[in-house]
Scaffold this active site. Structure first.
Site, mmCIF file in Angstrom:
data_model
loop_
_atom_site.group_PDB
_atom_site.id
_atom_site.type_symbol
_atom_site.label_atom_id
_atom_site.label_comp_id
_atom_site.label_asym_id
_atom_site.label_seq_id
_atom_site.Cartn_x
_atom_site.Cartn_y
_atom_site.Cartn_z
ATOM 1 C CE LYS A 76 -4.340 -13.827 8.171
ATOM 2 N NZ LYS A 76 -4.759 -13.658 6.762
ATOM 3 C CE1 TYR B 80 15.627 13.970 16.964
ATOM 4 C CE2 TYR B 80 16.435 14.587 19.124
ATOM 5 C CZ TYR B 80 15.863 13.655 18.278
ATOM 6 O OH TYR B 80 15.548 12.413 18.751
ATOM 7 C CE LYS C 291 20.677 8.248 19.222
ATOM 8 N NZ LYS C 291 19.997 6.980 19.430
ATOM 9 C CE LYS D 198 17.880 11.845 16.001
ATOM 10 N NZ LYS D 198 17.666 10.395 15.999
ATOM 11 C CD GLU E 124 15.440 4.267 16.171
ATOM 12 O OE1 GLU E 124 16.594 4.555 16.522
ATOM 13 O OE2 GLU E 124 14.532 5.090 16.067
ATOM 14 C CG HIS F 254 14.160 4.093 19.926
ATOM 15 N ND1 HIS F 254 12.798 4.046 20.179
ATOM 16 C CD2 HIS F 254 14.383 5.280 19.341
ATOM 17 C CE1 HIS F 254 12.247 5.164 19.747
ATOM 18 N NE2 HIS F 254 13.179 5.930 19.242
ATOM 19 C CD GLU G 20 17.682 6.990 22.319
ATOM 20 O OE1 GLU G 20 16.935 5.998 22.144
ATOM 21 O OE2 GLU G 20 17.993 7.766 21.413
#
Ligand code: MG
Length: 399
Positions: free
Chosen positions: A110, A164, A190, A192, A273, A329, A348
């Protein structure tokens, strides 16, 4: 997803075997929302009846990074549909058709409810692109470009994503990490935010800027964590730094929050993303307040594959946006080829994390912030040493 119309069938390629392997991600890193130590990825093989040097030509694909494998959906629903299909129905204009394969994978499903199913179909659809490119004897970026009437640009702008939160000595390790990326040829990064108090995040950004050199080389990613008040507080903190972009401040489906921020924060906002269908991306375009300086990060590996992704690109171009605003992403080889094939803004890269899938491997040379793709047929996953063992395990019964 629409099955292609009248197709000239020349010689059907048969998919004679399918297999999947759930591969754990290595590394104990976290963003503001999740720890990746438990995450897995579904690696998929489509084994064809075609042979080169006596060995079957095999298409390889995977869903993207940051979620979980979809073994059950693949084994119980998608693979039986593919193996039961008329091989000629999976072809178009004499080539294997990833569009037809995705449509077959979605038989009796569906609409709506996109989630793990979108990743499972994507892994299969992307494996079909890999197989199609290998059968043509060319890198996937050229197959993709040719299919969409473009010329592949095999030099792709890339940025290193990471930054990170480490359990101990986080800021020093952050700087070490970014220094390593710079020495590897990256010029943009980049990191966090949102996993520490705002004043600590400001210190992290200032430390990162010592390596990035300028705000235009540094993006920050909140991973959808903030409510409106926190998103606003961070926007005020971030604005003087003139950053490359402020990524996913709020919930991915909170288009009103996104529109609020794009009305008040003058620098680029990045999001998308975690939108897993063209319909979701359309809602971002309708209600998210996106501007010409903002960045779209939808990821084919999380959203039914390249065909659905191309539909998203068409929609955003129809509404006056540029494909140069698209930075998918997922810093891995599959998306690198898609960026090169579709002429997107950039890709990325995860050079140090999310192994065995993150990064592009030693065959892809990176210098001055650009990645140079090779002529290895397909997505080139076989050229990434970290993937050798999972690929061997996945395909051991096929060769
Ligand atoms: Mg992100």
């Amino acid at each position: 997803m629409i099955l292609q119309g009248a197709c000239a069938i020349l010689l059907a390629v048969r998919i004679i075997h399918t297999s999947e392997l759930t591969v754990p991600l290595r590394g104990d890193i976290a963003n503001a929302v999740v720890n990746f130590a438990e995450h897995t990825v579904s690696l998929v093989a489509l084994v064809s009846d075609q042979k080169v040097d006596g060995r079957p030509v095999i298409g390889l694909g995977f869903n993207s990074i940051g979620r979980f494998g979809q073994s059950g959906i693949l084994r119980e629903r998608i693979f039986p549909r593919l193996l039961a299909a008329d091989p000629e129905a999976l072809m178009c204009d004499g080539e294997l058709s990833p569009t037809a394969i995705a449509a077959t994978a979605m038989r009796n499903e569906k609409p709506g409810g996109h989630g793990d199913r979108a990743g499972a179909v994507a892994a299969v659809e992307l494996a079909a692109w890999d197989l199609r490119a290998k059968l043509a004897g060319e890198p996937a970026c050229r197959t993709i470009a040719r299919t969409f009437g473009r010329a592949a640009d095999t030099s792709v702008a890339v940025y290193a994503a990471g930054g990170y939160y480490y359990a101990a000595d986080s800021t020093r390790r952050l700087c070490e990490e970014l220094r390593g990326y710079r020495e590897s040829g990256f010029g943009a990064f980049k990191i966090k935010i949102g996993g520490a108090p705002i004043h600590e995040d400001a210190q992290r950004i200032e430390s990162a800027l010592e390596i990035a050199g300028d705000g235009t080389n540094l993006a920050v990613d909140a991973n959808g964590r903030f409510d409106e008040a926190t998103a606003d507080a961070y926007a005020q903190m971030l604005e003087p730094y003139g950053l490359r972009w402020y990524e996913e401040p709020g919930d991915p489906l909170d288009y009103a929050l996104n529109a609020h921020l794009t009305a008040t924060y003058p620098m680029p906002i990045a999001t998308g993303e975690n939108l897993f269908s063209a319909a979701d991306a359309q809602n971002l375009l309708r209600y998210g307040g996106m501007r010409s300086q903002d960045v779209f990060q939808m990821d084919p590996g999380l959203s039914y594959g390249l065909g659905e992704y191309a539909t998203m690109i068409e929609a955003l171009e129809r509404q006056g946006f540029s494909r140069q605003q698209c930075f998918p992403h997922g810093g891995h080889l599959i998306n690198l080829h898609i960026v090169a094939g579709l002429g997107l803004g950039g890709c990325e890269a995860y050079p140090g994390v999310f192994q065995p899938f993150g990064g592009f491997g030693p065959e892809v040379h990176i210098a001055s912030g650009r990645a140079a793709l090779t002529e290895r047929p397909g997505f080139g996953l076989e050229g990434k040493p970290e993937l050798a063992e999972p690929i061997a395990s996945l395909t051991e019964h096929a060769v």
